[in-house]
Scaffold this active site. Structure first.
Site, PDB file in Angstrom:
ATOM      1  N   SER A 121       0.792  -0.602  -0.044  1.00 30.43           N
ATOM      2  CA  SER A 121      -0.057  -0.108   0.204  1.00 30.43           C
ATOM      3  C   SER A 121       0.824   1.623  -0.122  1.00 30.43           C
ATOM      4  CB  SER A 121      -0.916  -0.002   1.352  1.00 30.43           C
ATOM      5  OG  SER A 121      -1.850   0.730   0.885  1.00 30.43           O
TER       6      SER A 121
ATOM      7  N   ASP B 263      -9.910  -4.510  -4.546  1.00 25.43           N
ATOM      8  CA  ASP B 263      -9.283  -3.282  -3.908  1.00 25.43           C
ATOM      9  C   ASP B 263      -8.984  -1.764  -4.373  1.00 25.43           C
ATOM     10  OD1 ASP B 263      -7.457  -1.641  -2.314  1.00 25.43           O
ATOM     11  OD2 ASP B 263      -5.922  -3.109  -3.207  1.00 25.43           O
TER      12      ASP B 263
ATOM     13  N   HIS C 184      -7.951  -5.548  -0.878  1.00 25.74           N
ATOM     14  CA  HIS C 184      -6.462  -4.566   0.437  1.00 25.74           C
ATOM     15  C   HIS C 184      -6.461  -5.792   1.734  1.00 25.74           C
ATOM     16  CE1 HIS C 184      -3.922  -1.527  -0.150  1.00 25.74           C
ATOM     17  NE2 HIS C 184      -4.117  -0.956   0.944  1.00 25.74           N
TER      18      HIS C 184
END
Length: 311
Positions: A158, A252, A282
């Site tokens: 991320s 995601d 995610h």
């Protein structure tokens, strides 16, 4: 395919708990919640085994940063990987991502140095990027203290995937050798418009409103969303970057931009292995303890990164 049934059950449980959305709270509250959901929810039996761990510091852009070194089992020398945790540049630390760093260490067979960079809003953009680049440059010059051979990689999830991509571009620009990059559902385009940001905007752990909250704390005062230190997809020249393993998840919001970065790297002549995991959300890289499918993806991609790292 539908969301993995084990992860779907977790999402239902979180919804029924009635917790307020992170974007309605303070950064301090978000950090405490994230720590409770990760490190606080883990039992000792759930820790991924590695050879050893060591807490230490490494130099950042303006001072020393906390770091944790994970060494694999067996005899070296090993490659070294600089790991940056996710959390939108606002939340997350060495403890929230302890098991993820362990998974990368064990799966890739490399020494992992997890770096605890400065967080926003106390330290807004480009503080995290500056810390990441400074730490990686220092580690690159001291590989004998870590893995012991000359192979160096970067990895992160991320926001940490963002920082890994930023570091890869910066080290390439100054001629520091880098063997591989492991970008786990990376945030690489601050203001891009992608279908996945609409399709997966709500209900899948990371929500569009939370993304906006993260970006607001990190870079609201910055007027160039295309700055490659914030949006590495817009780097001026991606040619010559190290080979990459890019991981995305079906559900995601960041799925499409991660895949777009993979395509941009490939178009620039970089060897790229893009792997989308259907049914995943995610954050799945830290959900192996509840989802066998997530665990399989973690092991597959970490092993693949190790292969690329070793050349």
């Amino acid at each position: 395919m539908p969301v993995d049934q084990n992860i779907a059950a977790m999402l239902t449980m979180m919804e029924q708990a009635g917790l307020p959305p992170m974007y309605e709270g303070t950064p301090e509250a978000g950090r405490a919640l994230y720590l409770a959901l990760t490190h606080g929810a883990r039992t000792p039996e759930q820790l991924v085994p590695v050879g050893s761990t060591e807490d230490r510091t490494v130099p950042g852009a303006v001072g020393d940063l906390k770091a944790r070194v994970y060494r694999p089992e067996g005899e070296g020398p090993f490659a070294t990987v600089v790991f940056f945790h996710g959390g939108g540049w606002v939340i997350g630390d060495l403890d929230t991502h302890d098991n993820m760093a362990r998974s990368v260490c064990r799966g890739s067979g490399a020494v992992v140095v997890a770096v605890d960079y400065r967080l926003a809003p106390e330290h807004p953009f480009p503080a995290a990027a500056d810390d990441a680049v400074a730490a990686a440059r220092w580690i690159a010059a001291h590989l004998e203290e870590f893995g012991g051979d000359q192979r160096l990689g970067v990895a992160g999830d991320s926001a940490g995937g963002n920082l890994s991509a930023v570091v890869a571009q910066a080290l390439h620009a100054d001629g520091t050798p880098l063997a591989a990059q492991f970008l786990i559902y990376p945030a690489v385009d601050a203001e891009g418009e992608y279908p996945s940001r609409i399709e997966n905007a709500k209900g899948y752990f990371l929500e569009k409103d939370t993304m906006d909250w993260f970006y607001g704390h990190y870079a609201e005062g910055w007027d160039d969303a295309l700055d490659p230190r914030l949006s590495p997809l817009h780097g001026a020249d991606l040619a010559g970057l190290p080979p990459a393993v890019v991981v995305t998840a079906e559900y995601d919001p960041l799925r499409d931009e991660g895949e777009a970065y993979g395509e941009a790297l490939r178009a620039a002549g970089v060897t790229v292995d893009v792997r989308r995991y259907d049914g995943m959300i995610h954050g799945f890289f830290d959900m192996g303890t509840i989802s066998p499918a997530a665990q399989q993806a973690i092991e597959e991609t970490s092993a693949r990164f190790g292969e690329v790292l070793r050349g």
